[in-house]
Write an enzyme that holds these catalytic residues in place. Structure first.
Site, PDB file in Angstrom:
ATOM      1  N   TYR A 142       0.824  -1.213   0.000  1.00  0.00           N
ATOM      2  CA  TYR A 142       0.000   0.000   0.000  1.00  0.00           C
ATOM      3  C   TYR A 142       0.860   1.266   0.000  1.00  0.00           C
ATOM      4  CZ  TYR A 142      -4.651  -1.987   0.910  1.00  0.00           C
ATOM      5  OH  TYR A 142      -5.849  -2.630   0.813  1.00  0.00           O
ATOM      6  N   LYS A 189       3.351 -15.027   3.144  1.00  0.00           N
ATOM      7  CA  LYS A 189       3.623 -15.836   1.952  1.00  0.00           C
ATOM      8  C   LYS A 189       5.138 -16.045   1.914  1.00  0.00           C
ATOM      9  CE  LYS A 189       2.392 -17.866  -1.912  1.00  0.00           C
ATOM     10  NZ  LYS A 189       1.605 -19.117  -1.972  1.00  0.00           N
ATOM     11  N   ASP A 245      -6.396  -7.027   4.216  1.00  0.00           N
ATOM     12  CA  ASP A 245      -7.516  -6.414   3.501  1.00  0.00           C
ATOM     13  C   ASP A 245      -8.373  -7.498   2.866  1.00  0.00           C
ATOM     14  OD1 ASP A 245      -9.071  -4.358   2.241  1.00  0.00           O
ATOM     15  OD2 ASP A 245      -8.008  -4.806   0.375  1.00  0.00           O
TER      16      ASP A 245
HETATM   17  C1  IPM Z   1     -10.499  -1.142   3.756  1.00  0.00           C
HETATM   18  C2  IPM Z   1     -10.703  -0.594   2.354  1.00  0.00           C
HETATM   19  C3  IPM Z   1      -9.525   0.298   1.999  1.00  0.00           C
HETATM   20  C4  IPM Z   1      -8.263  -0.545   2.027  1.00  0.00           C
HETATM   21  C5  IPM Z   1      -9.682   1.024   0.650  1.00  0.00           C
HETATM   22  C6  IPM Z   1     -10.957   1.833   0.583  1.00  0.00           C
HETATM   23  C7  IPM Z   1      -8.485   1.878   0.339  1.00  0.00           C
HETATM   24  O1  IPM Z   1     -10.880  -1.620   1.448  1.00  0.00           O
HETATM   25  O2  IPM Z   1     -10.429  -0.336   4.706  1.00  0.00           O
HETATM   26  O3  IPM Z   1     -10.424  -2.350   3.915  1.00  0.00           O
HETATM   27  O4  IPM Z   1      -7.927  -1.205   1.033  1.00  0.00           O
HETATM   28  O5  IPM Z   1      -7.571  -0.524   3.061  1.00  0.00           O
HETATM   29 MN    MN Z   2     -10.933  -3.621   2.317  1.00  0.00          MN
END
Ligand code: IPM
Ligand code: MN
Length: 365
Positions: A142, A189, A245
């Protein structure tokens, strides 16, 4: 107690659900004699429309000065289908996580018995499931370097972790496990990724400091399968940002619906509380969104940021009581029985608020 809460409704159903979360917080303040002061700030698509920036400086300033944040959602379909747009609602959320040092995302997956029939997974597999995810929130792919090269025909996102980032969330996960069933499943992983091998090495080291907690490791592909095959075999799951996520959306099915899942993001100072569901533009404005994830996020806020255990438990008991009475939003409706009463977002919030008073007076009697 006097506390200052910032509400960030954001986009889509964010407004509808945080209105109900606030309604429940108001009822708690009234019932328990607290004073909650609120202020609102903008984020996401609505902030882009107003200022061109998904996280305006004014919002960030307010967030740095409050006691807790109740957040709705960000996102808008325009951006989903146009990958070329440079300014995106989600950037507001990611920047906010980074700026506020919210490195630990707690996602409790707890199935209310009343919702056993709402999931697509068999009740006998689900019954008694209770998992607490620790998703790392400010590192990984991210936040690693990203870009394009070779005339934009090659794209990359760097998956990167530093030792201290793994250490601090691992401590949090082990400490939580000590108050639960004393088991941590670390998901990575490591058979393929170097960042996962560092993750595993660090988690093993930290684990030695918690000899009363059993540590096991699973590869993310196997974990994805086991989550729905044997959900009861998990207690605390510790994992990185991307895997967390994906796995928590999957695990939401263990709790019946995504509309039930609350989350807490904590770290350096202030805590942020939000449903794990997104902006859900397909149902926005229809009044049918499930507000229970926002209400349960408010319960986490009371417990974690304000240390109000009894107040938090009262909110959870009120949700349970509303479900016991057969009240449901559409996403958790059990169509096999005629005892289900379908409520809209607003009435569901009011029912929970109503039950708070009843539960408090019952506890006192
Ligand atoms: C979450 C959401 C977010 C993420 C998005 C909206 C950027 O999916 O909070 O899980 O990927 O972290
Ligand atoms: Mn999410």
């Amino acid at each position: 107690m006097k506390k200052r809460i910032i509400i960030l409704p954001g986009d889509g159903i964010g407004k509808e659900v945080t209105t109900e979360g606030k309604k429940v917080l108001d009822k708690i303040a009234e019932t328990f004699g607290h004073q909650f002061e609120y202020d609102y700030a903008s984020i996401g698509h609505e902030a882009i429309e107003a200022t061109g920036n998904p996280l305006p400086d004014e919002t960030l300033e307010k967030l740095k000065k409050c006691d807790a944040i109740l957040f709705g959602a960000v996102g808008h379909p325009t951006y989903d289908n146009d990958p070329t747009l440079k300014v995106r609602p989600e950037q507001g959320l990611l920047k906010m996580r980074k700026e506020l040092g919210l490195y630990a995302n707690l996602r409790p997956i707890k199935l209310f018995d009343e919702l056993l029939g709402a999931s697509s997974i068999k009740p006998e597999i689900l019954k008694g499931s209770d998992i607490l995810f620790f998703r790392e929130l400010t590192g990984d792919v991210y936040f690693g370097e990203k870009g394009r090269k070779d005339d934009r025909n090659t794209a990359y996102d760097l998956m990167i972790y530093q030792r201290f980032e793994v250490e601090r969330i691992a401590h949090k996960a082990f400490q939580a496990a000590q108050t639960r069933k004393k088991k941590v499943t670390s998901v990575d992983k490591a058979n393929v990724l170097e960042s996962s091998r560092l993750w595993r090495e660090v988690v093993q080291e930290i684990g030695k400091q918690y000899p009363d907690v059993t540590l096991e490791h699973q590869f993310v592909d196997a974990a994805a399968m086991k989550l729905i095959q044997t959900p009861r075999s998990f207690d605390v799951v510790l994992t990185g940002n991307l895997f967390g996520d994906i796995l928590t959306d999957e695990a939401s099915q263990i709790a019946g619906s995504m509309g039930m899942l609350a989350s807490a993001s904590v770290g350096d100072k202030v805590g942020l509380y939000e449903p794990i569901h997104g902006s859900a533009h397909d149902i926005t404005g229809k009044g049918i969104a499930n507000p229970l994830a926002s209400i349960l996020s408010a319960a986490l806020l009371l417990d974690i940021s304000f240390g109000m255990k009894e107040e938090s438990e009262t909110v959870i008991a009120a949700v349970e009581s509303v479900l016991k009475q057969g009240f449901r939003t559409g996403d958790i409706a059990d169509t096999s029985t005629d005892k289900t009463k379908i409520l809209n977002t607003h009435v569901m919030g009011s029912e929970v608020a109503k039950n708070i008073k009843k539960i408090k007076s019952f506890a006192q009697a």
